[in-house]
Design a protein around this motif. Structure first.
Motif: not given
Length: 390
Positions: A116-124
């Protein structure tokens, strides 16, 4: 009652680490909202079809059956669900999105990684210009400056370089995959065996140096002087060098080129990048361009760039200033709840003392060196224990 442990590879978070993680997430979200990124949340469960073009076994996913006997997957990736979302809604493009959430992949044994991993991110999405890649890389630089003392090194690659180069070397797909496999694993003896049959071809000088094509822009360009490349591979290389040169102009930003590394995900179609800190083997940031991804869900493709941030790793290594606010305990009787409510609204530093009696509350306040106040019969506050720092 016997002790029940967590499922293998999952975790519970509490205390200082949970607080640090939440602080990072809050600051990151605030930063992205100021820059007109739209928050997007997708469900933990997706139908298997969302990941149909990808090897679910290789992605090591958790798979379940719903009540209709259809296979659902605990999301192993957060970009694909967003691509699915865009094809089922009428969100106007171009648009910038951000997300924070957990994903699930069954880690290899003895890897030391959680499932189990926590990820943040952006998508353009809808942006064809290389400015979209630079938006991601500038965000990496801001995080590096804010929490990591400028220690992040950015690695620039191109998802199409290897395939465009090998297309001119051989039409044997099995051999192409073999060469890439050994190249990406840095297994040089096996790689040398795989390319030996091309030693009398014009591509052999490049094939020989390929595993060493890792370093600063000036070093890579010098190594490639006089080397002939197929037009598509040359185009990918030129774009990689161009972006790396731009990024090297960012103050306090280290950048390297790596032409012998695998793309972070199979769906990338252009510039890719990873961000590393010191000697930690796992990358903290990864992303790139994936102009064909939406074509998996709809007839019309859209240009897009995305980037993920490993929030768990960032929580471990970020340097966060511990700015504790002064708190004051407020002792009250249950019948004084009306006064307590008003006082809590007036002062955000008040924390309710939940001890059964005043003597116990005093003892706790002294141990923690915190001021203790009490509500008197008139609904006013009185000092009981002074903070020793006052």
């Amino acid at each position: 009652m016997h002790k029940i442990n967590l499922p293998l590879g999952t975790r519970a978070e509490f205390g200082d680490r949970a607080a640090r993680k939440q602080l990072l997430v809050n600051e990151l979200q605030k930063n992205l909202q100021k820059r007109s990124f739209m928050k997007v949340d997708t469900p933990l469960l997706e139908y298997q079809e969302v990941f149909a073009n990808f090897d679910l076994k290789q992605m090591r996913t958790y798979q379940l059956l719903d009540k209709n006997n259809k296979t659902v997957v605990l999301r192993p990736d957060l970009t694909l669900p967003i691509a699915r979302l865009l094809t089922t809604t009428n969100i106007k493009l171009p648009q910038k999105f951000y997300y924070v959430g957990d994903l699930f992949k069954i880690a290899k044994e003895l890897s030391g990684r959680n499932n189990q991993m926590t990820q943040a991110g952006i998508e353009l999405v809808g942006y064809s210009s290389l400015k979209a890649e630079l938006e991601c890389l500038l965000l990496i630089n801001r995080i590096s400056q804010k929490w990591l003392r400028n220690r992040v090194k950015i690695e620039i690659s191109h998802a199409c370089f290897a395939d465009s180069l090998l297309a001119s070397v051989t039409s044997n797909n099995e051999l192409k995959n073999k060469i890439k496999h050994e190249l990406y694993r840095k297994k040089i003896p096996e790689y040398q065996k795989a390319i030996k049959q091309f030693e009398n071809t014009e591509n052999y000088p490049f094939l020989q140096m390929w595993p060493r094509l890792f370093g600063e822009v000036k070093d890579i360009t010098k190594m490639l002087e006089g080397i002939k490349l197929p037009s598509l591979a040359r185009s990918s290389l030129q774009e990689t060098i161009k972006v790396a040169k731009w990024v090297s102009k960012i103050p306090n930003q280290k950048v390297i080129i790596d032409l012998s590394t695998a793309p972070p995900q199979r769906y990338y179609t252009g510039i890719t990048f990873k961000g590393f800190v010191d000697n930690i083997p796992e990358y903290l940031f990864s992303g790139g361009r994936y102009d064909q991804l939406l074509e998996s869900f709809q007839a019309q493709p859209e240009p897009a760039v995305g980037m993920g941030i490993d929030i768990d790793l960032l929580t471990e290594i970020a340097e966060i200033k511990n700015e504790k606010e002064e708190k004051e305990y407020l002792f009250f009787e249950p019948s004084q709840i009306e006064y307590a409510a008003k006082l809590l609204l007036q002062n955000v530093n008040y924390e309710l003392s939940l001890e059964d009696n005043l003597e116990t509350a005093k003892e706790k306040a002294r141990l923690e060196k915190v001021r203790l106040l009490k509500i008197n019969k008139q609904g006013e506050i009185e000092n009981v224990v002074e903070n020793s720092s006052y």
